[in-house]
Design an enzyme around this catalytic site. Structure first.
Site, short mmCIF file in Angstrom:
data_model
loop_
_atom_site.label_atom_id
_atom_site.label_comp_id
_atom_site.label_asym_id
_atom_site.label_seq_id
_atom_site.Cartn_x
_atom_site.Cartn_y
_atom_site.Cartn_z
N GLY A 152 1.35 3.66 0.85
CA GLY A 152 2.74 3.49 0.41
C GLY A 152 3.00 2.01 0.18
N GLY A 170 -4.13 4.19 7.03
CA GLY A 170 -5.25 4.76 6.27
C GLY A 170 -6.01 3.68 5.52
N GLY A 230 -1.43 0.14 5.07
CA GLY A 230 -1.14 0.69 6.39
C GLY A 230 -2.35 1.28 7.07
CG ASP A 246 6.22 4.44 8.00
OD1 ASP A 246 7.24 4.30 7.29
OD2 ASP A 246 5.45 5.41 7.90
CD GLU A 269 9.32 10.54 5.99
OE1 GLU A 269 9.32 9.31 6.16
OE2 GLU A 269 8.54 11.11 5.22
CB SER A 305 -8.25 6.26 -2.46
OG SER A 305 -9.49 6.67 -2.96
NE ARG A 332 6.90 3.77 -0.47
CZ ARG A 332 6.17 4.88 -0.62
NH1 ARG A 332 5.89 5.62 0.43
NH2 ARG A 332 5.72 5.23 -1.79
#
Ligand code: F6P
Length: 361
Positions: free
Chosen positions: A11, A114, A112, A138, A237, A83, A273
């Site tokens: 993100g 990942g 982030g 986040d 969320e 990805s 965002r």
């Protein structure tokens, strides 16, 4: 190193462009060219790059002019992606082949959890030099007090809640406002105090749907009976129960005793965002980017640059607020932040318990 690459992954977050600009400028100052991999790891595997530096007429290296101008904008000029292919070995082999063919000697990964997991895997598996920078609204990355984009996202939430509060007070309404944060309730917690919300709901508390409805009903009941014209509840969320369902069930529960109560739901979603980065995100982006280039050119690999108060135990860099941490330590701490076992989460929950007593007053 004559050429390094940089990518933004996962993100996007406000401040990524400021960070890219700093990477390009600091590398240019050291005579190093920077290739931006387009759409994160995807560009590495497909050999899609954009030169973020350029040859100057005086023989020096300069910054790409579009990037120079875009440093103050949200999003990321080189694109971002999540990805799946890079999680597989053939994808990483292809990325290595492309980087070597272009003479790239080091890689900076801005992203982030990942993205940093991919960076660690790539560095340890191939021996290629990789340095990470935490970019995620986040704020769920270990070894850093904040990530790129968090401050801007909080400012956006505060602005939205102020606006919602204006109209809520005009009509004497209650609002449940959902803010982003898939695995971490930080944005909800931090913003709830800043806007003096009446309550905050976060996944980390582990409330059932029934308990959530009861808690929201209780806050609204108390708020209106105390003469409030606005009751504001911020919901993260990460809570699986949809906000519209929560509002509908709360309205049904309160109907017999408060038939005229108006309760509305607002999901801020991706608004949180976007937007131009705040001063803080530009500054942090610039300083992390500068130190990442310096670390890479000094031979660092499998590390992340974290934003910390001076001296919490990391190895120092030229900037006292930026410290280098091994990526495996970062990933262990990140996991603990997400599964709630981190002492940081326990401390935050304790703080929120204190806040819960005073927020509705
Ligand atoms: O980048 C983090 C984040 O914004 C989370 O807060 C959110 O759950 C997720 O990304 C949304 O991702 P996407 O834009 O891919 O739907």
């Amino acid at each position: 190193m004559k050429t390094i690459a940089v990518l933004t992954s996962g993100g996007d977050s406000p401040g990524m462009n400021a960070c890219l600009r700093a990477v390009a400028k600091v590398a240019a100052g050291r005579g190093t060219h920077v290739l931006g991999s387009l759409e994160g790891y995807e560009g590495l595997m497909d050999d899609r790059f954009r030169d973020l530096t350029r040859h100057l007429p005086d023989g020096k290296v300069g910054t790409d002019l579009e990037l120079d101008a875009a440093g103050g904008m949200g999003g990321t000029v080189i694109g971002s992606a999540r990805s799946a292919r890079f999680r597989e070995k053939p994808g990483r082999d292809k990325a290595l082949e492309n980087l070597r063919a272009r003479g790239v000697e080091g890689l900076i990964v801005i992203g982030g959890n990942g993205s940093l997991t991919g960076a660690h895997l790539f560095a340890t598996e191939t021996g290629f030099k990789v340095v990470g920078i935490p970019g995620s609204i986040d704020n769920d990355i270990g070894c850093t007090a904040t990530c790129l984009g968090v401050d801007t996202a909080l400012n956006t939430i505060v602005d939205a809640c102020d606006k919602i509060s204006d109209t809520a007070r005009a009509h004497r309404r209650a609002f449940v406002v959902e803010v982003m944060g898939r695995d971490c309730g930080y944005l909800a917690m931090a913003s709830s105090v800043a806007v003096a919300a009446d309550a905050v709901l976060i996944r980390e508390e582990g409330k059932s749907e029934e308990q959530l409805v009861a808690a929201v009903a209780d806050v609204i009941r108390k708020g209106f009976s105390r003469g409030k014209r606005r009751v504001l509840i911020i919901k993260s969320e990460g809570i699986q129960m949809p906000t519209t369902k929560l509002v509908r069930q709360t309205s049904e529960l309160l109907e017999p005793e408060l038939p005229n109560a108006e309760i509305r739901a607002t999901v801020l979603g991706h608004v949180v965002r976007g937007g131009n980065p705040s001063y803080q995100d530009r500054a942090i982006g610039g300083r992390l980017g500068a130190c990442a280039v310096a670390a890479l050119l000094d031979g660092a690999t499998d590390e992340m640059l974290g934003w910390q108060s001076p001296n919490p135990g990391g190895s120092p860099t030229m900037d006292p607020y930026v410290q280098r941490f091994k990526l495996d330590q970062v990933l262990v701490e990140t996991k603990a932040l997400i599964d709630g076992t981190s002492p940081i989460i326990k401390r935050r929950l304790k703080l929120m318990q204190v806040a819960a007593d005073v927020l509705p007053l």
